[in-house]
Write a protein that holds these residues in place. Structure first.
Motif, mmCIF file in Angstrom:
data_model
loop_
_atom_site.group_PDB
_atom_site.id
_atom_site.type_symbol
_atom_site.label_atom_id
_atom_site.label_comp_id
_atom_site.label_asym_id
_atom_site.label_seq_id
_atom_site.Cartn_x
_atom_site.Cartn_y
_atom_site.Cartn_z
ATOM 1 N N ALA A 72 6.277 -7.065 -10.413
ATOM 2 C CA ALA A 72 5.514 -5.817 -10.406
ATOM 3 C C ALA A 72 6.438 -4.623 -10.425
ATOM 4 O O ALA A 72 6.027 -3.501 -10.718
ATOM 5 N N ALA A 83 0.940 -7.542 -13.614
ATOM 6 C CA ALA A 83 1.416 -7.059 -12.326
ATOM 7 C C ALA A 83 1.334 -8.176 -11.306
ATOM 8 O O ALA A 83 0.543 -9.090 -11.465
ATOM 9 N N GLY A 88 0.201 -0.985 -10.303
ATOM 10 C CA GLY A 88 -0.250 -2.307 -10.703
ATOM 11 C C GLY A 88 -1.523 -2.462 -11.502
ATOM 12 O O GLY A 88 -1.788 -3.526 -12.026
#
Lengths: 120, 552
Positions: B412, B552, B536
């Protein structure tokens, strides 16, 4: 920066071996060349110098061009076999010299050789 | 003869005896315009005028008319009205009337040819000076070559000739750009593929040799391509070089129609003076043009690229050059995308000491050197050392400071390797608003034989940003009193407020704050570049560049 203060450089000799250049004003794009003009003139007029002190107590501002001028001054002073000393460095200038890792180089005893490089 | 006429004649004869030998011609005529007497000088000057004849029939028109006007004017007095003026053969005469009591008038004729010629010469000279001044003003007002050429031909047709042609030195393919004007007509641009040798003196003039006097040029030899469209027969032609700064700026061709007077020697001198001014203006314009196009070319190559999202990492950058005068500045940045999805991209942001062309050349050198060194990007220090070696020179101490950033998507977050070469360390804005300085230091590049540097490795969490900037931001001089630096402290604080913002918003905000701080003050180049780990949520976001997809 184009609105800098005028730069004045005053040359003095202490004994036969030591020269002193007092710098007052901004070392910037518009003015910094002055130090080398004065230096070259006086280094030629005083052969046999062993040390040249640049008194930076009154250097108000120094940008990258000013730093280039200091590096050039270093070259000129080394060229006549003398050592450069930077006196009365103010925090701003010290920070710039540290940031660019030029302080040691400028004031080193002898020309830095490969063995002396400040590697990490 | 009637009594009054006899009396008049007697009176005239009496005067005649005294004026006969006077050096100035004198003519006596009565109110009806009949000549009563004339002295010896008048008889020589005006052989047709005889006693008893009318002035109208024998004297020059201007004298007869002036006399009639005077006779019709009842105002008494010895010399009413001003003097009359006119020509007899090639002499200019001033007639001074003296009215007598009996209604007759004696015209004293004074030769003022020399005075008149001198005055006319003076007037012509003044008009020429005024013309040349006008030329200078009109031409120097523009640095546009096309406009300079247009102004030249237009001014020439108004003041010197019926048609004017400016031929610039041969350009691409040996063809001559020309501008033509016919008096009162439109200015026509053309590019002629012709042989300049066909016009005597033209090839020489184009090379800057002295002009050939017009009387040596046969108007019949003028080739068809030189004759402006719609222009009749050529009467005379002058070819003059346009001298520039050391190199000829082209040739000026002045043409007069068959009906007009030929170019006099003085007119050719004026044409030459005119050409000198036009030539200087044109070569100044051409030099400016060249410079502008060099700048343009360099700009196209040196201007920072627009950056977007690459391999799931947000990039944004802003650049503001120092002054309009030297538009290419010393700041630069580049983003070299990774060739494979999960490899590192290399970002470079730097600042070359100085401004203008010198700085631009060094900038170009650095950018291409780094591009060539891309395969070595996994070792930043080695890259900097090689770059330093390539830049070292002996004649000046120009150097550059820069930051290298290797960027790769890592889950991420975004993994960064940052190395400074004498440059202010990048700042990292954490999700909670903390601002950290990346722990990297290094030597500036291109001035010293050896360089050293430490590389910092860090990771950006989603929404976190790494900002690279040049000292134009922190050294922006302004604020409430106009002389304070924006400084790192203000930059830190501003960035603290940018937590969680996208890369575009961060650079926009930093640039805006620095610009506001400056007000209208002069400034150095300012460049900012933000690397941001996207928040994200944009799972399937495609950053406009194909491979921008990430999870993500």
């Amino acid at each position: 920066m184009t609105a800098g203060q005028r730069l004045t450089c005053t040359w003095a000799v202490a004994g036969r071996r030591t020269g002193r250049l007092t710098i007052v004003g901004d070392l910037d794009y518009d003015h910094a060349d002055e130090i080398n003009r004065v230096l070259v003139e006086n280094l030629g007029a005083h052969p046999g110098l062993r040390a040249v002190h640049l008194d930076c107590a009154e250097v108000a501002f120094c940008d990258s061009y000013g730093l280039a001028a200091l590096l050039m001054a270093h070259r000129h002073i080394r060229g006549v076999g003398a050592r450069l000393h930077l006196d009365n460095l103010q925090p701003g200038l010290t920070r710039l010299l540290e940031l660019t890792r030029t302080l040691e180089y400028l004031t080193a005893e002898a020309a830095p050789s490969r063995a002396e490089k400040f590697d990490t | 003869m009637t009594e009054p006429e006899h009396a008049t004649s007697a009176a005239v004869l009496e005067i005649d005896a005294r004026i006969d030998t006077a050096p100035y011609p004198a003519v006596v005529a009565d109110a009806a315009g009949i000549v009563q007497a004339l002295n010896r000088a008048a008889r020589t000057l005006l052989p047709d005028v005889r006693v008893g004849e009318t002035l109208t029939a024998t004297a020059p028109g201007w004298l007869a008319e002036s006399h009639a006007t005077l006779a019709a004017d009842p105002t008494p007095g010895p010399s009413p009205g001003g003097a009359a003026q006119g020509w007899v053969d090639r002499r200019s005469l001033e007639g001074h009337p003296v009215r007598h009591d009996d209604g007759t008038v004696t015209w004293w004729l004074v030769d003022d040819t020399d005075t008149r010629l001198a005055r006319e010469a003076l007037r012509t000279e003044q008009a020429r000076t005024a013309f040349l001044t006008e030329v200078s003003t009109a031409l120097l007002g523009s640095l546009n070559l096309q406009r300079c050429m247009e102004t030249t031909v237009t001014l020439a047709t108004v003041n010197l000739c019926d048609a004017a042609i400016v031929m610039a030195p041969a350009g691409r393919g040996g063809r001559y750009p020309t501008v033509t004007a016919v008096r009162g007509g439109e200015v026509v641009h053309d590019v002629l593929d012709v042989d300049a040798e066909e016009v005597p003196g033209l090839a020489e003039a184009l090379q800057g040799f002295p002009p050939v006097p017009s009387r040596w040029l046969d108007p019949m030899s003028v080739p068809e391509w030189l004759r402006p469209t719609g222009f009749g027969e050529v009467g005379s032609i002058v070819v003059t070089p346009l001298p520039g700064h050391g190199v000829p700026a082209g040739a000026l061709i002045l043409v007069r129609g068959a009906g007009a007077a030929e170019f006099s020697e003085e007119e050719e001198v004026v044409a030459r003076l005119f050409a000198t001014r036009a030539g200087v203006a044109m070569s100044a314009a051409r030099m400016y043009d060249q410079q502008a196009s060099i700048t343009e070319t360099l700009m196209r190559d040196l201007l920072p690229p627009t950056v977007h999202q690459l391999s799931g990492v947000e990039f944004a950058a802003r650049y503001r050059a120092a002054q309009d005068g030297d538009r290419i500045g010393g700041d630069f940045y580049d983003v070299h995308p990774a060739s494979e999805e999960d490899e590192e991209s290399l970002v470079v942001l730097g600042d070359v000491c100085g401004k203008g062309l010198d700085a631009a050349v060094l900038t170009g050198k650095i950018r291409s050197t780094l591009h060539a060194l891309l395969p070595l990007a996994d070792d930043h220090l080695r890259m900097l050392r090689l770059l330093n070696g390539a830049l070292l020179n002996t004649h000046d101490a120009r150097f550059a400071t820069l930051v290298l950033a290797s960027v790769a998507r890592d889950g991420a977050g975004v993994r960064l390797r940052l190395t400074c070469g004498g440059h202010p360390a990048p700042l990292v804005v954490r999700a909670d608003g903390r601002v950290e300085e990346a722990p990297t230091r290094g030597t500036l590049i291109g001035a010293m034989p050896d360089v050293g540097a430490t590389t910092a490795e860090l990771t950006l969490g989603p929404g976190e940003t790494c900002l690279m900037y040049t000292d134009g931001i922190t050294e922006a001089k302004g604020g409430p009193f106009g002389d304070e630096l924006f400084g790192e402290h203000r930059l830190h604080r501003a960035l603290g407020e940018c937590a969680g913002m996208p890369a575009e918003a961060v650079v926009e905000r930093v640039q805006m704050l620095a610009s506001q701080w400056l007000g209208r003050g002069a400034h150095d180049d300012m460049a900012v570049l933000a690397i941001t780990a996207p928040r994200g949520q944009h799972l399937t976001a495609v950053g406009g560049h194909g491979r921008g997809r990430y999870t993500a």
